[in-house]
Write a protein that holds these residues in place. Structure first.
Motif, PDB file in Angstrom:
ATOM      1  N   THR A  26      51.397  15.337  27.036  1.00  0.00           N
ATOM      2  CA  THR A  26      50.023  14.835  27.028  1.00  0.00           C
ATOM      3  C   THR A  26      49.655  14.498  28.475  1.00  0.00           C
ATOM      4  N   GLY A  28      46.680  13.619  31.560  1.00  0.00           N
ATOM      5  CA  GLY A  28      45.376  13.232  32.069  1.00  0.00           C
ATOM      6  C   GLY A  28      45.217  13.731  33.499  1.00  0.00           C
ATOM      7  N   THR A 114      45.781  18.036  26.572  1.00  0.00           N
ATOM      8  CA  THR A 114      45.266  17.529  27.839  1.00  0.00           C
ATOM      9  C   THR A 114      43.763  17.268  27.785  1.00  0.00           C
ATOM     10  N   SER A 115      43.341  16.282  28.547  1.00  0.00           N
ATOM     11  CA  SER A 115      41.914  16.024  28.728  1.00  0.00           C
ATOM     12  C   SER A 115      41.382  16.763  29.949  1.00  0.00           C
ATOM     13  N   GLU A 133      42.957  21.629  24.668  1.00  0.00           N
ATOM     14  CA  GLU A 133      42.123  21.013  25.709  1.00  0.00           C
ATOM     15  C   GLU A 133      41.027  20.206  25.018  1.00  0.00           C
ATOM     16  N   GLU A 220      53.917  11.713  28.557  1.00  0.00           N
ATOM     17  CA  GLU A 220      52.519  11.509  28.950  1.00  0.00           C
ATOM     18  C   GLU A 220      52.460  11.341  30.464  1.00  0.00           C
ATOM     19  N   ALA A 223      47.700   9.662  32.541  1.00  0.00           N
ATOM     20  CA  ALA A 223      46.594   9.364  31.619  1.00  0.00           C
ATOM     21  C   ALA A 223      46.094   7.951  31.883  1.00  0.00           C
ATOM     22  N   SER A 229      41.509   8.474  25.990  1.00  0.00           N
ATOM     23  CA  SER A 229      41.695   9.382  24.854  1.00  0.00           C
ATOM     24  C   SER A 229      43.109   9.952  24.802  1.00  0.00           C
ATOM     25  N   ILE A 230      43.670  10.320  25.942  1.00  0.00           N
ATOM     26  CA  ILE A 230      45.019  10.888  25.958  1.00  0.00           C
ATOM     27  C   ILE A 230      46.057   9.815  25.634  1.00  0.00           C
ATOM     28  N   ARG A 231      45.868   8.613  26.149  1.00  0.00           N
ATOM     29  CA  ARG A 231      46.814   7.532  25.843  1.00  0.00           C
ATOM     30  C   ARG A 231      46.828   7.239  24.339  1.00  0.00           C
ATOM     31  N   SER A 234      48.673  10.038  22.514  1.00  0.00           N
ATOM     32  CA  SER A 234      50.125   9.899  22.670  1.00  0.00           C
ATOM     33  C   SER A 234      50.679   8.861  21.707  1.00  0.00           C
TER      34      SER A 234
END
Length: 279
Positions: A26, A28, A114-115, A133, A220, A223, A229-231, A234
């Motif tokens: 994951t 960022g 991924t963001s 994505e 991760e 992020a 959002s990614i955190r 995860s």
């Protein structure tokens, strides 16, 4: 020099990877800093990368907004055109290769969530079928209206941008159906017009992969907490989590895992060395 606490965390991270049957990456924006990509954290970071926008006091949220293409399309495409050219030129750092190699050692392989919109994982050799994505991709375009559900490749665009004014030079990218202005297929702020077709295909691939892999570990990288959002993604996986972040490395109390207060590249090199990984 690796801090003592980070040394212990790296050893634990290596054990967590060894016990897993698949790798969820994951990522960022922080993962790209070691490749030389700009950090847009806060207005100062954004304006340092785009002084022409600093002079006009235009912030990232105002530019990363579909309305910017209606109000000033040459400026909007100047910003996104510059980014498109930058991402095409950028070479992913060695950490990407380490992640790819790590995944190849596990029976279930790797899936990337991924963001980032930069396409760096694809450029580093990760399979398109193993990438989600969540904010779309700058390498795809759509109609600004949109008049149809079409999403097309931006490969045919050759950005020419006056960096001193952040202005797109020449004809603006257009929709082939209605001739309206095109825009990147990126989920922007206050965006109700983003076409989700490509994202939904990727999400379907993710759901199928996740059903098969039973004991994944999450790595991760970079992020942040401003747009978490990614955190959150995860943490929702209910899997061991390795959080790598030089500034915001604290783990949620509900997660089993380890935090490493380092940049992505240095942390991944240290983990690879702990695992005697050839990269």
């Amino acid at each position: 020099m690796i801090k003592h606490t980070n040394q212990q965390s790296i050893k634990r991270a290596a054990l967590m990877i060894s016990d897993a049957d698949g790798l969820i990456i994951t990522a960022g924006a922080g993962i790209g800093v070691d490749s030389g990509l700009p950090d847009f954290r806060g207005n100062q970071g954004f304006w340092q990368a785009y002084p022409a926008l600093a002079n006009k006091q235009i912030d990232f949220m105002s530019m990363a907004n579909p309305q910017s293409f209606r109000k000033n399309p040459n400026l909007a495409w100047g910003f996104y055109g510059h980014r498109l050219a930058l991402y095409r030129e950028t070479i992913p750092h060695v950490g990407f290769r380490i992640l790819k190699t790590l995944g190849e050692t596990l029976s279930g392989g790797t899936f990337v969530v991924t963001s980032n919109v930069d396409g760096q994982f694809q450029k580093a050799g990760f399979s398109e079928k193993g990438i989600l994505e969540i904010h779309g991709s700058i390498h795809l375009c759509q109609c600004i209206e949109p008049c149809k559900e079409d999403i097309w490749s931006a490969a045919g665009l050759n950005p020419e941008v006056d960096e001193s004014s952040c202005q797109w030079l020449g004809p603006l990218p257009a929709c082939s159906h209605c001739q309206s202005i095109a825009r990147p297929n990126i989920l922007m702020f206050r965006d109700s017009e983003w076409l989700e077709g490509h994202f939904l295909e990727q999400e379907s691939n993710w759901n199928m992969w996740r059903k098969v892999v039973k004991r994944p570990v999450v790595i991760e990288l970079g992020a942040g907490i401003d747009i978490p959002s990614i955190r959150y993604f995860s943490e929702r996986q209910e899997s061991p989590l390795i959080r790598i972040n030089p500034r915001d490395d604290v783990l949620s109390k509900v997660n089993v895992g380890v935090s490493i207060s380092m940049g992505a590249k240095d942390a991944l090199i240290a983990i690879a060395q702990e695992l005697d990984l050839n990269f």
